[in-house]
Design an enzyme around this catalytic site. Structure first.
Site: not given
Ligand code: E4P
Length: 220
Positions: A83
């Site tokens: 990522k």
């Molecule tokens: C996605 O890969 C992120 O880790 C995640 O969905 C972020 O979510 P949040 O905005 O609830 O922290």
């Protein structure tokens, strides 16, 4: 739509995996920090629990550092998807190493134009954050629709992963919008099971059955 769990917590992952409906996992530096275990160690443990794409995020912000981390993370397991944030160096890293066969999830995507850059860079997944756009009074789900339309128009293979989903309604809206993947916190996955009519119906079925067969006098 594939369902991923958005957590680095091993108990949540074991429970979700035991239900047989989890296609993969997303983590981010905040989720890893919550578990208090170094990134690579925790990612290894996650790979032992879930057999599917596991996103592991770099913490460098320059292309050289991201590339070094990408090679290290990709070596951990064949299911690792690296990522990278949607910044210039992240896109550059994705464009270069995608050609070498490393799979990337380009994260922190908040506009359709950004998603176009991720697709051009050969990303395996792009992660638009629905809930965080809703938080600033923008329409997060509309972004999912826009990206799906653009990718379809031009035949991009990049999968749209609806991230930052906060409720069961978000999950069904993401699926209707055409997201390939939805990543869910464990709490949201658990809530997806619930419907009062399921509970009421099951209660009635069991009462009727008990009345007919378990309360009948002996000999009948
Ligand atoms: C996605 O890969 C992120 O880790 C995640 O969905 C972020 O979510 P949040 O905005 O609830 O922290």
């Amino acid at each position: 739509m594939k369902i991923f769990l958005d957590t680095a917590n091993l108990d949540e992952l074991r429970k979700g995996a035991s239900w047989g409906i989890i296609d993969g996992v997303t983590t981010n530096p905040s989720l890893i920090a919550k578990e208090g275990v170094p990134l690579q160690d925790q990612v290894r443990r996650i790979c032992d629990i879930v057999d599917g794409d596991i996103s592991a995020e770099v913490v460098s912000t320059d292309a050289a550092g991201m590339m070094r981390e990408a090679y290290e993370l990709a070596k951990i397991h064949k299911n690792i998807v690296v990522k990278v944030p949607l910044i210039r160096d992240g896109i550059q890293t994705c464009a270069k190493l995608s050609k070498e066969g490393i799979r990337f999830n380009v994260t922190l995507c908040f506009s359709a134009g950004q998603a176009l850059l991720a697709a051009k860079a050969g990303a395996y997944i792009v992660s638009p954050f629905v809930g965080r756009l809703d938080d600033i009074a923008m329409d997060g789900m509309n972004l999912i629709k826009e990206i799906c339309t653009i990718y379809k128009n031009y035949g991009y293979k990049t999968q749209v992963l609806a991230a930052s989903l906060r409720s069961p309604l978000h999950v069904s809206q993401a699926a209707q919008a055409g997201a390939h993947i939805g990543t869910l916190p464990f709490k949201v996955l658990d809530m997806l099971f619930n419907h009062p009519l399921t509970d009421k119906g099951l209660d009635q079925f069991l009462k009727d059955y008990a009345k007919a067969f378990q309360e009948a006098p002996a000999g009948r």
